[in-house]
Design a protein around this motif. Structure first.
Motif, PDB file in Angstrom:
ATOM      1  N   SER A 208      -5.098  54.832  56.581  1.00  0.00           N
ATOM      2  CA  SER A 208      -6.217  55.386  57.343  1.00  0.00           C
ATOM      3  C   SER A 208      -7.433  54.456  57.293  1.00  0.00           C
ATOM      4  CB  SER A 208      -6.584  56.775  56.821  1.00  0.00           C
ATOM      5  OG  SER A 208      -6.969  56.726  55.454  1.00  0.00           O
ATOM      6  N   LEU A 209      -7.655  53.814  56.147  1.00  0.00           N
ATOM      7  CA  LEU A 209      -8.747  52.841  56.056  1.00  0.00           C
ATOM      8  C   LEU A 209      -8.435  51.579  56.860  1.00  0.00           C
ATOM      9  CD1 LEU A 209      -9.818  53.117  52.303  1.00  0.00           C
ATOM     10  CD2 LEU A 209     -11.193  53.705  54.306  1.00  0.00           C
ATOM     11  N   MET A 210      -7.187  51.188  56.910  1.00  0.00           N
ATOM     12  CA  MET A 210      -6.805  50.027  57.718  1.00  0.00           C
ATOM     13  C   MET A 210      -6.999  50.300  59.212  1.00  0.00           C
ATOM     14  SD  MET A 210      -3.330  49.041  55.604  1.00  0.00           S
ATOM     15  CE  MET A 210      -2.766  47.821  56.784  1.00  0.00           C
ATOM     16  N   LEU A 211      -6.813  51.568  59.611  1.00  0.00           N
ATOM     17  CA  LEU A 211      -6.965  51.927  61.019  1.00  0.00           C
ATOM     18  C   LEU A 211      -8.404  52.251  61.401  1.00  0.00           C
ATOM     19  CD1 LEU A 211      -3.836  54.257  61.451  1.00  0.00           C
ATOM     20  CD2 LEU A 211      -4.070  51.859  62.132  1.00  0.00           C
ATOM     21  N   ALA A 212      -9.271  52.448  60.406  1.00  0.00           N
ATOM     22  CA  ALA A 212     -10.646  52.869  60.679  1.00  0.00           C
ATOM     23  C   ALA A 212     -11.390  51.949  61.656  1.00  0.00           C
ATOM     24  CB  ALA A 212     -11.414  52.993  59.367  1.00  0.00           C
ATOM     25  N   PRO A 213     -11.326  50.602  61.521  1.00  0.00           N
ATOM     26  CA  PRO A 213     -12.061  49.737  62.456  1.00  0.00           C
ATOM     27  C   PRO A 213     -11.595  49.847  63.905  1.00  0.00           C
ATOM     28  CG  PRO A 213     -11.432  48.520  60.480  1.00  0.00           C
ATOM     29  CD  PRO A 213     -10.689  49.810  60.452  1.00  0.00           C
ATOM     30  N   ALA A 284     -19.719  49.191  52.035  1.00  0.00           N
ATOM     31  CA  ALA A 284     -18.920  49.874  51.017  1.00  0.00           C
ATOM     32  C   ALA A 284     -19.081  51.382  51.131  1.00  0.00           C
ATOM     33  CB  ALA A 284     -19.334  49.419  49.621  1.00  0.00           C
ATOM     34  N   PRO A 285     -18.021  52.150  50.934  1.00  0.00           N
ATOM     35  CA  PRO A 285     -18.130  53.620  51.010  1.00  0.00           C
ATOM     36  C   PRO A 285     -19.100  54.205  50.001  1.00  0.00           C
ATOM     37  CG  PRO A 285     -15.828  52.919  51.051  1.00  0.00           C
ATOM     38  CD  PRO A 285     -16.640  51.711  50.718  1.00  0.00           C
ATOM     39  N   ALA A 286     -19.224  53.572  48.826  1.00  0.00           N
ATOM     40  CA  ALA A 286     -20.144  54.051  47.796  1.00  0.00           C
ATOM     41  C   ALA A 286     -20.733  52.845  47.075  1.00  0.00           C
ATOM     42  CB  ALA A 286     -19.427  54.968  46.815  1.00  0.00           C
ATOM     43  N   ALA A 287     -22.041  52.870  46.861  1.00  0.00           N
ATOM     44  CA  ALA A 287     -22.707  51.753  46.187  1.00  0.00           C
ATOM     45  C   ALA A 287     -22.374  51.755  44.698  1.00  0.00           C
ATOM     46  CB  ALA A 287     -24.209  51.851  46.384  1.00  0.00           C
ATOM     47  N   PRO A 288     -22.268  50.593  44.095  1.00  0.00           N
ATOM     48  CA  PRO A 288     -21.998  50.527  42.653  1.00  0.00           C
ATOM     49  C   PRO A 288     -23.118  51.197  41.859  1.00  0.00           C
ATOM     50  CG  PRO A 288     -21.666  48.391  43.685  1.00  0.00           C
ATOM     51  CD  PRO A 288     -22.330  49.254  44.700  1.00  0.00           C
ATOM     52  N   GLN A 289     -22.758  51.866  40.788  1.00  0.00           N
ATOM     53  CA  GLN A 289     -23.738  52.525  39.926  1.00  0.00           C
ATOM     54  C   GLN A 289     -23.393  52.250  38.471  1.00  0.00           C
ATOM     55  OE1 GLN A 289     -24.127  56.687  40.790  1.00  0.00           O
ATOM     56  NE2 GLN A 289     -24.681  56.367  42.938  1.00  0.00           N
ATOM     57  N   PHE A 290     -24.383  51.794  37.737  1.00  0.00           N
ATOM     58  CA  PHE A 290     -24.209  51.507  36.315  1.00  0.00           C
ATOM     59  C   PHE A 290     -25.316  52.190  35.532  1.00  0.00           C
ATOM     60  CE2 PHE A 290     -22.148  48.004  38.511  1.00  0.00           C
ATOM     61  CZ  PHE A 290     -20.944  47.899  37.839  1.00  0.00           C
ATOM     62  N   THR A 367     -17.170  45.989  39.105  1.00  0.00           N
ATOM     63  CA  THR A 367     -17.615  45.864  40.493  1.00  0.00           C
ATOM     64  C   THR A 367     -18.327  47.126  40.967  1.00  0.00           C
ATOM     65  OG1 THR A 367     -15.753  44.409  40.991  1.00  0.00           O
ATOM     66  CG2 THR A 367     -16.892  45.389  42.864  1.00  0.00           C
ATOM     67  N   PHE A 368     -17.816  48.307  40.602  1.00  0.00           N
ATOM     68  CA  PHE A 368     -18.358  49.556  41.147  1.00  0.00           C
ATOM     69  C   PHE A 368     -18.902  50.528  40.101  1.00  0.00           C
ATOM     70  CE2 PHE A 368     -15.231  48.067  44.289  1.00  0.00           C
ATOM     71  CZ  PHE A 368     -16.051  47.998  45.413  1.00  0.00           C
ATOM     72  N   GLY A 369     -18.651  50.316  38.825  1.00  0.00           N
ATOM     73  CA  GLY A 369     -19.204  51.186  37.801  1.00  0.00           C
ATOM     74  C   GLY A 369     -18.715  52.615  37.924  1.00  0.00           C
ATOM     75  N   SER A 370     -19.645  53.570  37.803  1.00  0.00           N
ATOM     76  CA  SER A 370     -19.277  54.989  37.854  1.00  0.00           C
ATOM     77  C   SER A 370     -18.850  55.440  39.244  1.00  0.00           C
ATOM     78  CB  SER A 370     -20.451  55.851  37.382  1.00  0.00           C
ATOM     79  OG  SER A 370     -21.570  55.675  38.231  1.00  0.00           O
ATOM     80  N   SER A 371     -19.007  54.577  40.253  1.00  0.00           N
ATOM     81  CA  SER A 371     -18.591  54.921  41.622  1.00  0.00           C
ATOM     82  C   SER A 371     -17.102  54.692  41.849  1.00  0.00           C
ATOM     83  CB  SER A 371     -19.394  54.095  42.645  1.00  0.00           C
ATOM     84  OG  SER A 371     -20.770  54.398  42.562  1.00  0.00           O
ATOM     85  N   LEU A 377      -8.819  50.874  45.584  1.00  0.00           N
ATOM     86  CA  LEU A 377      -8.850  50.203  46.882  1.00  0.00           C
ATOM     87  C   LEU A 377      -9.695  50.965  47.890  1.00  0.00           C
ATOM     88  CD1 LEU A 377      -5.158  48.951  47.327  1.00  0.00           C
ATOM     89  CD2 LEU A 377      -7.163  47.670  46.562  1.00  0.00           C
ATOM     90  N   ASN A 378      -9.937  52.261  47.654  1.00  0.00           N
ATOM     91  CA  ASN A 378     -10.789  53.043  48.550  1.00  0.00           C
ATOM     92  C   ASN A 378     -12.251  52.648  48.436  1.00  0.00           C
ATOM     93  OD1 ASN A 378      -8.558  54.424  49.397  1.00  0.00           O
ATOM     94  ND2 ASN A 378      -9.022  56.317  48.300  1.00  0.00           N
ATOM     95  N   ASN A 379     -12.628  51.956  47.342  1.00  0.00           N
ATOM     96  CA  ASN A 379     -14.013  51.540  47.167  1.00  0.00           C
ATOM     97  C   ASN A 379     -14.397  50.353  48.036  1.00  0.00           C
ATOM     98  OD1 ASN A 379     -13.507  52.867  44.208  1.00  0.00           O
ATOM     99  ND2 ASN A 379     -15.684  52.890  44.734  1.00  0.00           N
ATOM    100  N   TYR A 380     -13.422  49.593  48.476  1.00  0.00           N
ATOM    101  CA  TYR A 380     -13.726  48.363  49.215  1.00  0.00           C
ATOM    102  C   TYR A 380     -13.914  48.669  50.698  1.00  0.00           C
ATOM    103  CZ  TYR A 380     -12.237  46.163  44.891  1.00  0.00           C
ATOM    104  OH  TYR A 380     -12.136  45.805  43.572  1.00  0.00           O
ATOM    105  N   ALA A 381     -14.792  47.907  51.340  1.00  0.00           N
ATOM    106  CA  ALA A 381     -15.161  48.146  52.733  1.00  0.00           C
ATOM    107  C   ALA A 381     -13.970  47.977  53.668  1.00  0.00           C
ATOM    108  CB  ALA A 381     -16.287  47.200  53.137  1.00  0.00           C
ATOM    109  N   ALA A 382     -13.969  48.778  54.730  1.00  0.00           N
ATOM    110  CA  ALA A 382     -12.896  48.685  55.722  1.00  0.00           C
ATOM    111  C   ALA A 382     -12.913  47.340  56.436  1.00  0.00           C
ATOM    112  CB  ALA A 382     -13.018  49.820  56.731  1.00  0.00           C
TER     113      ALA A 382
END
Length: 518
Positions: A208-213, A284-290, A367-371, A377-382
């Protein structure tokens, strides 16, 4: 080919007999003793008599001078192997079953361990703490989990040799009790079911993420639509195949896919593309949080450690295949034994897998911390082209591996259902496949967080199959006199570790389930 047999007195030669008979292209082979005559009428498929079984085994063992087991009286008046071959054909039968070296077995073990389970590990670290300080204790836990998992793997092999059995459930029945063999059977069934469910969830998320664009309609591009379409168009035909041999050629692609994903996660951690000022942060779907450091003691005492340990138990779980690895391992040419070689395979295999897990775990978390999501792989941008390749790689790996996991699920279901289930599967195989796939797909629709699924599976099933059951089976075999009691300081230490594994596994399971369900 699948094999059925009945002759518990001849466990030492049974597996080799089945392998050799399989070279005759018999889909089912039954090795029966004289006492099994009464059940012969309910057996369908080719039957091999005791004398032919003994002859086959002697061909195999002639080169090493081993004495064939006593197969007893012919169990059945008609022997399919005997009636379909003559003596000249028998002389042409292969005289050697190809066994695996230490290197080959180690590579196969790493392939068996490393898979989709590693993609939830960054989420496990995030459950411990949002501080980068969580990395150090997480690495230590990964190392300890690898060591204890390897030890559990070795314990199962010891129990197999002590009981003469070659399946997880049968080893339990011989070493613990026949009346409780349903316990490991249900655990293996649930693990296979969760494996299929996790695969479907990952396929839905990644595709679904591959098809998003492409901005396609939700009816074909949403997560649930993708899971349904993949099940109908791809998975059902693959799981309905009579032979999975054509999928073997994709085995190397699956290994390469896992190594690419590992390299990709490390690369994105190193190039800071998702950090402040990074080129992919906005997408990115969610920004990294530390979080700020909270002290080593606070991190170590975090209840989230049980979540990470549960995910590690799932990631390292390959123990239901320990009897198969023992069977396929070539013995030491000097001693004719496998025990020391199997220890080497176990240690190298689990430690190598632990190294790969550590790279993905640390790279994803830093890379993403608590996010970190349940599927990293869902954390990385489409729009991340390298992430697109990573998703395509895991899709290819899972599609080719899914039928094998589904086969394990099917076998576990049939084992629990018994003869009625086997009759239904033989008469209506497609109906059985559809029913199982429908159940798996329905659950995959409802579950969204792969990390929670992996942690709950590890807490409820992984800790039992990895830590508790292996220790109980070895101690049960010792108590029943199937193997000698440990002696000397080394033996007493081994005994103490085995006793320690039981409350450790039970405690981790209870705490992990509580934390996962919060």
């Amino acid at each position: 080919s699948s094999f059925c047999y009945a002759d518990s007195r001849n466990a030492p030669g049974r597996s080799l007999l089945l392998k050799i008979a399989g070279m005759r292209d018999l889909q089912k082979v039954h090795i029966m003793s004289a006492s099994s005559r009464t059940s012969a009428a309910c057996i369908s498929g080719p039957v091999i008599c005791g004398s032919c079984a003994e002859r086959l085994y002697s061909y195999q063992q002639r080169a090493v001078g081993a004495k064939p087991p006593q197969m007893g009286q012919d169990a059945y008046d008609t022997c399919d192997l005997q009636s379909s071959t003559d003596e000249s054909e028998a002389q042409e039968m292969p005289q050697e079953v190809k066994l695996s070296s230490v290197t080959q077995s180690t590579v196969n073990l790493v392939k068996n361990i490393v898979g989709a389970g590693m993609l939830s590990l960054p989420h496990g670290v995030a459950a411990v703490s949002a501080s980068p300080q969580a990395v150090a204790p997480s690495l230590i836990l990964t190392f300890l989990a690898a060591v204890f998992s390897a030890y559990g793997f070795v314990l199962i092999a010891q129990a197999c040799e002590a009981t003469g059995e070659s399946t997880y459930t049968r080893v339990w029945a011989r070493s613990i009790s026949e009346s409780t063999k349903l316990l490991p059977a249900v655990a293996c069934l649930a693990k296979a079911a969760i494996g299929c469910i996790s695969f479907s969830m990952i396929l839905g998320d990644c595709i679904s993420l591959m098809l998003a664009p492409l901005n396609l309609p939700a009816v074909i591009a949403s997560r649930d639509a993708v899971i349904l379409l993949m099940t109908i168009v791809v998975l059902y035909p693959l799981c309905s195949m009579k032979s999975f041999a054509p999928l073997a050629k994709f085995s190397l692609l699956g290994v390469l896919s896992n190594f690419y994903i590992c390299a990709f996660v490390v690369l994105r951690c190193w190039d800071h593309s998702y950090q402040k000022g990074g080129s992919l942060l906005a997408a990115a779907p969610a920004a990294p949080q530390f979080a700020a450091p909270t002290g080593a003691w606070h991190t170590v005492m975090s209840p989230g450690l049980s979540v990470l340990l549960s995910i590690l138990a799932t990631a390292f779980l390959a123990h239901y295949n320990a009897p198969l690895f023992l069977e396929q391992l070539a013995p030491d040419p000097k001693t004719g034994k496998k025990d020391k070689r199997f220890v080497v395979v176990s240690v190298l295999g689990f430690c190598t897998a632990g190294l790969i897990f550590s790279l993905v775990m640390v790279g994803g978390f830093l890379t993403f911390g608590s996010s970190c999501m349940g599927l990293i792989l869902n954390n990385y941008a489409a729009i991340d082209s390298l992430a697109l390749l990573a998703r395509a790689a895991i899709v290819l790996s899972l599609v080719t591996a899914y039928p094998l996991v589904f086969l394990s699920l099917r076998k576990q279901v049939l084992e629990i259902l018994g003869s009625k289930g086997a009759d239904f599967a033989n008469q209506r195989p497609r109906a059985m496949t559809i029913a199982l796939l429908a159940g798996v797909t329905a659950v995959a629709f409802k579950l969204r967080n792969l990390g929670v699924v992996a942690a709950l599976a590890g807490a409820s099933l992984g800790t039992f199959l990895v830590y508790v059951a292996p220790a109980l089976m070895v101690m049960g075999a010792q108590r029943r006199g199937l193997v000698a009691q440990p002696e000397g300081p080394a033996g007493q230490l081994a005994r103490a570790v085995q006793i320690f594994l039981v409350p450790l596994g039970l405690g981790l399971g209870v705490i992990g389930c509580i934390q996962c369900l919060k």
